[in-house]
Design an enzyme around this catalytic site. Structure first.
Site, PDB file in Angstrom:
ATOM      1  N   LYS A   1       0.745  -1.156   0.004  1.00 20.78           N
ATOM      2  CA  LYS A   1      -0.068  -0.024   0.044  1.00 20.78           C
ATOM      3  C   LYS A   1       0.753   1.319  -0.023  1.00 20.78           C
ATOM      4  O   LYS A   1       0.182   2.452  -0.356  1.00 20.78           O
ATOM      5  CB  LYS A   1      -0.870  -0.059   1.178  1.00 20.78           C
ATOM      6  CG  LYS A   1      -0.320   0.090   2.439  1.00 20.78           C
ATOM      7  CD  LYS A   1      -1.319  -0.024   3.710  1.00 20.78           C
ATOM      8  CE  LYS A   1      -0.507   0.229   5.188  1.00 20.78           C
ATOM      9  NZ  LYS A   1      -1.737   0.124   5.999  1.00 20.78           N
TER      10      LYS A   1
ATOM     11  N   LYS B   1       5.400   2.175   0.146  1.00 15.12           N
ATOM     12  CA  LYS B   1       6.474   1.831  -0.656  1.00 15.12           C
ATOM     13  C   LYS B   1       7.276   0.579  -0.168  1.00 15.12           C
ATOM     14  O   LYS B   1       7.422   0.151   0.726  1.00 15.12           O
ATOM     15  CB  LYS B   1       7.449   3.213  -0.346  1.00 15.12           C
ATOM     16  CG  LYS B   1       7.059   4.368  -0.989  1.00 15.12           C
ATOM     17  CD  LYS B   1       7.871   5.480  -0.424  1.00 15.12           C
ATOM     18  CE  LYS B   1       7.549   6.950  -0.886  1.00 15.12           C
ATOM     19  NZ  LYS B   1       8.384   8.199  -0.169  1.00 15.12           N
TER      20      LYS B   1
ATOM     21  N   GLY C   1      10.035  -1.882   0.989  1.00 13.71           N
ATOM     22  CA  GLY C   1      11.050  -1.410   1.599  1.00 13.71           C
ATOM     23  C   GLY C   1      10.305  -1.368   3.252  1.00 13.71           C
ATOM     24  O   GLY C   1      11.110  -1.598   4.077  1.00 13.71           O
ATOM     25  N   GLY C   2       9.076  -0.806   3.233  1.00 16.01           N
ATOM     26  CA  GLY C   2       8.520  -1.069   4.515  1.00 16.01           C
ATOM     27  C   GLY C   2       8.936  -0.041   5.853  1.00 16.01           C
ATOM     28  O   GLY C   2       9.572   0.816   5.554  1.00 16.01           O
TER      29      GLY C   2
ATOM     30  N   CYS D   1      11.232  -0.711   7.858  1.00 12.72           N
ATOM     31  CA  CYS D   1      12.690  -0.596   8.189  1.00 12.72           C
ATOM     32  C   CYS D   1      13.400   0.438   7.402  1.00 12.72           C
ATOM     33  O   CYS D   1      14.204   1.267   7.840  1.00 12.72           O
ATOM     34  CB  CYS D   1      13.146  -1.839   8.051  1.00 12.72           C
ATOM     35  SG  CYS D   1      15.016  -1.884   8.041  1.00 12.72           S
TER      36      CYS D   1
ATOM     37  N   GLY E   1      -3.990  -4.190   0.144  1.00 15.03           N
ATOM     38  CA  GLY E   1      -4.829  -5.638   0.044  1.00 15.03           C
ATOM     39  C   GLY E   1      -5.516  -6.093   1.121  1.00 15.03           C
ATOM     40  O   GLY E   1      -5.088  -5.873   2.175  1.00 15.03           O
TER      41      GLY E   1
ATOM     42  N   VAL F   1      14.750  -0.939  22.965  1.00 16.81           N
ATOM     43  CA  VAL F   1      15.752  -0.613  21.847  1.00 16.81           C
ATOM     44  C   VAL F   1      14.986   0.720  21.215  1.00 16.81           C
ATOM     45  O   VAL F   1      16.090   1.643  21.140  1.00 16.81           O
ATOM     46  CB  VAL F   1      15.678  -1.603  20.807  1.00 16.81           C
ATOM     47  CG1 VAL F   1      16.387  -1.236  19.732  1.00 16.81           C
ATOM     48  CG2 VAL F   1      16.143  -2.871  21.393  1.00 16.81           C
ATOM     49  N   ILE F   2      14.039   0.940  21.049  1.00 11.88           N
ATOM     50  CA  ILE F   2      13.617   2.234  20.177  1.00 11.88           C
ATOM     51  C   ILE F   2      13.832   3.317  21.314  1.00 11.88           C
ATOM     52  O   ILE F   2      14.250   4.489  20.833  1.00 11.88           O
ATOM     53  CB  ILE F   2      11.905   2.200  19.771  1.00 11.88           C
ATOM     54  CG1 ILE F   2      11.993   1.257  18.703  1.00 11.88           C
ATOM     55  CG2 ILE F   2      11.579   3.507  19.033  1.00 11.88           C
ATOM     56  CD1 ILE F   2      10.563   0.621  18.373  1.00 11.88           C
TER      57      ILE F   2
ATOM     58  N   HIS G   1      45.146  -7.905  14.883  1.00 14.50           N
ATOM     59  CA  HIS G   1      45.613  -6.958  15.667  1.00 14.50           C
ATOM     60  C   HIS G   1      45.844  -5.739  15.142  1.00 14.50           C
ATOM     61  O   HIS G   1      46.487  -5.776  13.927  1.00 14.50           O
ATOM     62  CB  HIS G   1      46.676  -7.581  16.708  1.00 14.50           C
ATOM     63  CG  HIS G   1      47.236  -6.408  17.318  1.00 14.50           C
ATOM     64  ND1 HIS G   1      46.624  -6.018  18.702  1.00 14.50           N
ATOM     65  CD2 HIS G   1      48.301  -5.636  17.492  1.00 14.50           C
ATOM     66  CE1 HIS G   1      47.407  -5.145  19.124  1.00 14.50           C
ATOM     67  NE2 HIS G   1      48.594  -4.727  18.501  1.00 14.50           N
TER      68      HIS G   1
END
Length: 462
Positions: A38, A40, A42-43, A45, A117, A182-183, A439
């Site tokens: 609906k 773009k 990639g959603g 994230c 959808g 986390v957010i 190293h």
């Protein structure tokens, strides 16, 4: 535009990390694919989560570097933060990646269908323009949304969610963050670096409570040093808008005032009002339960990503999308071990982990069967060069494999790859200790921790 009457091998509802991974891998395997999205491809994230957030965090890192340059012998001048320019930098990163992803949709010859959808049958999705798309298999990948709590009505101005925070062109003087997961801690860290006063409210006993207790303690220590305030073990009671901003009352009566509130209490699954329940898909608190093959309660219908119970991470959804494509194609892929999925919190310092934390390992194997070691980054040359503090912690079964890797430090996320291999290949301490670690790198710290666990420490102190 696809032919609505053409039958597909795979119809995917949702074009985020899980959805497009399922589409691309299915196409590579010779299947005919329709991808319905609906917004773009990639959603969350790419457009409202991982990528723009990490760009904001990097801008904050550059600001900190400028402020603190003198400690490295560099005389730089920090003049301030141009937030519209920061936003443009962030948006440019997203735009470039989005353009590349659009090209990959075409390169894989996936039929991309723009629209909302709705599942209208076990093998049919109806798009809002009226067309019905059918397939032998359907993959549900509709993602997640920013949750809130009763009494926290998000208005996009004074009470905001993460997607609103990413669109700010003017920084608040003080931000209150409700949620220390986390957010919440990532935005707190980024904002502090950009010059915002931050105060976190978390109902659980510690920040990033899902991580190992030692990792939480190290992050809390670092936040105190940076001047990020936080209240743990206390839930908010009410939020009130004022003429100048907001005020939050927390358990015990303490009132915290600020310019805005960021609601960071997790993400909920997008599964309502799109036909799932109506078509007989079993839901559990809004999530879609699946078996080890990511199949739902309806034959031929799969689910991936944030709508599946478990940790909500883009790379988890991505891996699940590939798995589903290969399962549909008959390749019989190995079921995904959820504990074997890497996790990183991109604060300053970063927190990275693999496998079980020490408490979970003791629950699973018994406290007397678990051995753990902490290698302090104070003994690591590259970490001293970076002026970072932290550790690498290994959790192992006595006379058995390493079942948990927990790391804290600046740039330590770059070491998660070896940690993932250690866990997923069930390596023993001696297996890792005998490997050569370059190293001077932070990667050496993993080798040193393994040597310590194997009983032959060289640079570790009691």
């Amino acid at each position: 535009m696809s032919d609505p009457n053409a039958g597909y091998d795979v119809v995917i509802l949702g074009g985020g990390s899980g959805g497009y991974a399922a589409a691309f891998r299915s196409a590579e395997l010779g299947l005919k694919v329709a991808l319905i999205e609906k917004d773009k491809v990639g959603g969350t994230c790419l457009h409202r989560g991982c990528i723009p957030t990490k760009a904001l965090l990097h801008a904050g890192e550059v600001a900190d570097t400028a402020r603190e340059s003198e400690q490295f012998g560099i005389l730089a001048e920090f003049k301030g933060v141009d937030m519209p320019a920061v936003k443009k930098y962030k948006d440019d990163v997203v735009s470039k990646l989005y353009k590349g992803l659009q090209g990959l949709v075409k390169a894989h010859k996936v039929d991309f269908i723009q629209g909302t959808g709705t599942l209208v049958g076990p093998n049919s999705v109806q798009v809002d323009d009226g067309q019905t798309v059918t397939g032998k298999h359907v993959v549900l990948a509709t993602g997640s949304y920013s949750k809130t709590l009763p009494g926290l009505e998000i208005d996009g101005e004074k009470i905001i969610a993460s997607e609103h925070a990413l669109e700010l062109t003017e920084l608040p003087n003080k931000a209150i963050v409700i949620g220390g997961g986390v957010i919440g801690v990532e935005f707190a860290s980024a904002w502090k670096s950009l010059g915002v006063e931050v105060e976190i409210i978390e109902g659980l006993p510690r920040l990033i409570a899902a991580e190992d207790a030692d990792s939480s303690k190290q992050l809390e220590r670092a936040f105190r040093k940076r001047g990020i305030k936080f209240h743990t073990g206390k839930f908010f009671e009410k939020v009130e808008k004022t003429a100048s901003g907001v005020q939050v009352t927390i358990q015990g009566g303490t009132v915290v005032e600020g310019d805005l509130v960021l609601v960071a209490v997790g993400r909920g699954p997008v599964t309502a009002n799109i036909g799932y329940e109506e078509q007989g898909i079993t839901l559990d608190r809004g999530f879609v339960p699946v078996n080890e093959h990511l199949q739902t309660s309806i034959p031929g219908v799969y689910a991936v990503g944030d709508i599946v119970p478990g940790i909500q991470l883009a790379h988890r959804g991505f891996l699940q999308g590939i798995f589903v494509a290969e399962h549909i194609a008959g390749l019989n892929p190995a079921p995904i071990d959820e504990t074997g999925i890497p996790r990183v919190t991109f604060t300053e310092p970063e927190v990275a982990s693999m496998g079980l934390n020490e408490d979970k390992a003791k629950e699973k194997y018994g406290a007397d069967k678990i051995k753990s070691v902490n290698y302090n980054l104070a003994g690591n040359g590259k970490s001293n060069i970076l002026k970072t503090q932290g550790f690498v912690k290994l959790v192992a079964v006595e006379d058995g494999p390493i079942v948990g890797v927990h790391m804290v430090g600046a740039r330590i996320s770059e070491q998660i790859g070896e940690a993932e291999l250690i866990y997923n290949w069930e390596a023993y301490a001696n297996d890792v200790a005998q490997l050569i670690h370059m190293h001077p790198t932070q990667n050496e710290a993993i080798g040193e921790a393994a040597m310590l666990l194997a009983g032959k420490p060289l640079h570790a102190h009691d």
